[in-house]
Design a protein around this motif. Structure first.
Motif, PDB file in Angstrom:
ATOM      1  N   PHE A  28      77.304 -46.555  50.204  1.00 54.35           N
ATOM      2  CA  PHE A  28      76.730 -47.597  50.566  1.00 54.35           C
ATOM      3  C   PHE A  28      76.081 -48.163  49.324  1.00 54.35           C
ATOM      4  N   ALA A  29      76.508 -49.359  48.746  1.00 58.21           N
ATOM      5  CA  ALA A  29      76.122 -49.840  47.346  1.00 58.21           C
ATOM      6  C   ALA A  29      75.437 -51.234  47.908  1.00 58.21           C
ATOM      7  N   PRO A  30      73.959 -50.939  47.424  1.00 59.94           N
ATOM      8  CA  PRO A  30      73.008 -52.288  47.528  1.00 59.94           C
ATOM      9  C   PRO A  30      73.391 -53.116  46.536  1.00 59.94           C
ATOM     10  N   THR A  31      73.304 -54.520  46.841  1.00 62.14           N
ATOM     11  CA  THR A  31      73.752 -55.756  45.904  1.00 62.14           C
ATOM     12  C   THR A  31      72.313 -55.829  44.967  1.00 62.14           C
ATOM     13  N   ASP A  32      72.477 -56.507  43.844  1.00 65.41           N
ATOM     14  CA  ASP A  32      71.259 -56.892  43.281  1.00 65.41           C
ATOM     15  C   ASP A  32      70.338 -57.456  43.869  1.00 65.41           C
ATOM     16  N   ASN A  33      70.681 -58.386  44.937  1.00 65.28           N
ATOM     17  CA  ASN A  33      69.556 -58.954  45.586  1.00 65.28           C
ATOM     18  C   ASN A  33      68.742 -58.213  46.656  1.00 65.28           C
ATOM     19  N   ILE A 109      76.314 -53.501  58.070  1.00 61.38           N
ATOM     20  CA  ILE A 109      77.138 -53.223  57.053  1.00 61.38           C
ATOM     21  C   ILE A 109      78.671 -54.058  57.294  1.00 61.38           C
ATOM     22  N   ASN A 110      78.899 -54.567  56.047  1.00 63.22           N
ATOM     23  CA  ASN A 110      79.798 -55.958  56.351  1.00 63.22           C
ATOM     24  C   ASN A 110      81.166 -55.189  55.627  1.00 63.22           C
ATOM     25  N   ASN A 111      81.967 -56.190  55.125  1.00 64.68           N
ATOM     26  CA  ASN A 111      83.363 -56.118  54.664  1.00 64.68           C
ATOM     27  C   ASN A 111      83.341 -55.017  53.667  1.00 64.68           C
ATOM     28  N   PRO A 112      84.151 -53.953  53.690  1.00 60.75           N
ATOM     29  CA  PRO A 112      84.203 -52.988  52.583  1.00 60.75           C
ATOM     30  C   PRO A 112      84.663 -53.735  51.165  1.00 60.75           C
ATOM     31  N   LEU A 113      84.204 -52.906  50.287  1.00 61.28           N
ATOM     32  CA  LEU A 113      84.468 -53.228  48.877  1.00 61.28           C
ATOM     33  C   LEU A 113      85.817 -52.496  48.564  1.00 61.28           C
ATOM     34  N   PRO A 118      90.464 -41.450  49.059  1.00 59.80           N
ATOM     35  CA  PRO A 118      89.566 -40.884  49.388  1.00 59.80           C
ATOM     36  C   PRO A 118      88.145 -41.557  49.406  1.00 59.80           C
ATOM     37  N   LEU A 119      87.884 -42.837  48.988  1.00 55.71           N
ATOM     38  CA  LEU A 119      86.686 -43.328  48.726  1.00 55.71           C
ATOM     39  C   LEU A 119      86.376 -44.552  49.476  1.00 55.71           C
ATOM     40  N   ALA A 120      85.582 -44.826  50.227  1.00 59.95           N
ATOM     41  CA  ALA A 120      85.141 -45.948  50.971  1.00 59.95           C
ATOM     42  C   ALA A 120      83.911 -46.489  50.376  1.00 59.95           C
ATOM     43  N   VAL A 121      83.737 -47.677  49.824  1.00 55.93           N
ATOM     44  CA  VAL A 121      82.616 -48.269  49.421  1.00 55.93           C
ATOM     45  C   VAL A 121      82.096 -49.658  50.101  1.00 55.93           C
ATOM     46  N   TYR A 122      80.928 -49.544  50.720  1.00 57.28           N
ATOM     47  CA  TYR A 122      80.501 -50.772  51.479  1.00 57.28           C
ATOM     48  C   TYR A 122      79.133 -51.491  50.823  1.00 57.28           C
ATOM     49  N   PRO A 123      79.301 -52.723  50.396  1.00 58.28           N
ATOM     50  CA  PRO A 123      78.075 -53.293  49.932  1.00 58.28           C
ATOM     51  C   PRO A 123      77.099 -53.570  50.856  1.00 58.28           C
ATOM     52  N   ALA A 176      69.944 -49.591  38.214  1.00 60.74           N
ATOM     53  CA  ALA A 176      71.414 -49.386  38.334  1.00 60.74           C
ATOM     54  C   ALA A 176      72.036 -49.048  39.507  1.00 60.74           C
ATOM     55  N   LEU A 177      71.478 -48.726  40.602  1.00 56.22           N
ATOM     56  CA  LEU A 177      72.015 -48.435  41.641  1.00 56.22           C
ATOM     57  C   LEU A 177      72.839 -49.623  42.285  1.00 56.22           C
ATOM     58  N   GLY A 178      72.200 -51.053  41.947  1.00 61.04           N
ATOM     59  CA  GLY A 178      73.084 -52.157  42.385  1.00 61.04           C
ATOM     60  C   GLY A 178      74.361 -52.182  41.884  1.00 61.04           C
TER      61      GLY A 178
END
Length: 192
Positions: A28-33, A109-113, A118-123, A176-178
């Motif tokens: 789960f990837a937090p955005t810069d905002n 959780i919106n549209n996946p990046l 083997p990888l799911a990334v959700y902004p 940098a987590l964003g």
């Protein structure tokens, strides 16, 4: 303060998991905002270990499609879970509309990046703040506010972790987590 995937060795953990596990990984990837909306200084007091735990709190050690997230038993163990206890996330929703909650923060959780095994990334639009670090009894708590003459503390002060619409401190904006969204892109190169 700067949370760095390399400094905390989290990048190595992700790479190892993707290369050696048949389970995959969900991030789960937090955005810069999301970071800009944290209260100023909310992350400044984190120790190196707590930085690692915050990064790991945004990761599940198994691949989940968006529609599968709402079927997880909650709380679902994050990578931050360990000998100190379960650092879990709670999921609610149905099909392609799923919310994740920490007990302090809830976000859709919106549209996946990326959503290819083997990888799911959700902004996500908020930083997932674990109660273990940011709750009332958090381990990085600052000293209590001075008591007023009536013996009551100033109730206008809030926990450092509470989101606010204002800008974060200059150091906090560089978190940098964003950039973990970028990590998803890097990982796609690793596993392609």
């Amino acid at each position: 303060m700067r949370l760095s995937l390399n400094k905390t060795q989290t990048f190595n953990q992700i790479e190892n998991q993707l290369n050696s596990s048949s389970e995959g990984m969900t991030i789960f990837a937090p955005t810069d905002n999301a970071f800009n909306n944290l209260k100023a200084g909310a992350l400044n007091g984190l120790s190196q270990q707590q930085q690692v735990q915050l990064l790991q709190y945004h990761m599940l050690s198994k691949f989940y499609s968006l529609s599968n997230l709402c079927w997880l038993v909650t709380p679902s163990f994050t990578q931050a879970s360990g000998h100190e206890g379960v650092w879990g996330l709670n999921f609610t929703g149905q099909s392609n509309q799923v919310n994740v909650s920490t007990g302090l923060v809830e976000v859709q959780i919106n549209n996946p990046l990326r959503q290819d095994f083997p990888l799911a990334v959700y902004p996500i639009d908020k930083v997932l703040l674990p109660e273990e670090l940011f709750g009332v009894n958090r381990t990085i708590a600052s000293p209590p506010p001075p008591a007023t003459s009536s013996g009551k503390s100033n109730s206008s002060e809030t926990a450092a972790a509470e989101p606010s619409p204002g800008k974060n401190s200059a150091g906090g904006r560089n978190v940098a987590l964003g950039s973990i969204v970028g990590l998803g892109l890097v990982c796609m190169g690793i596993i392609s």
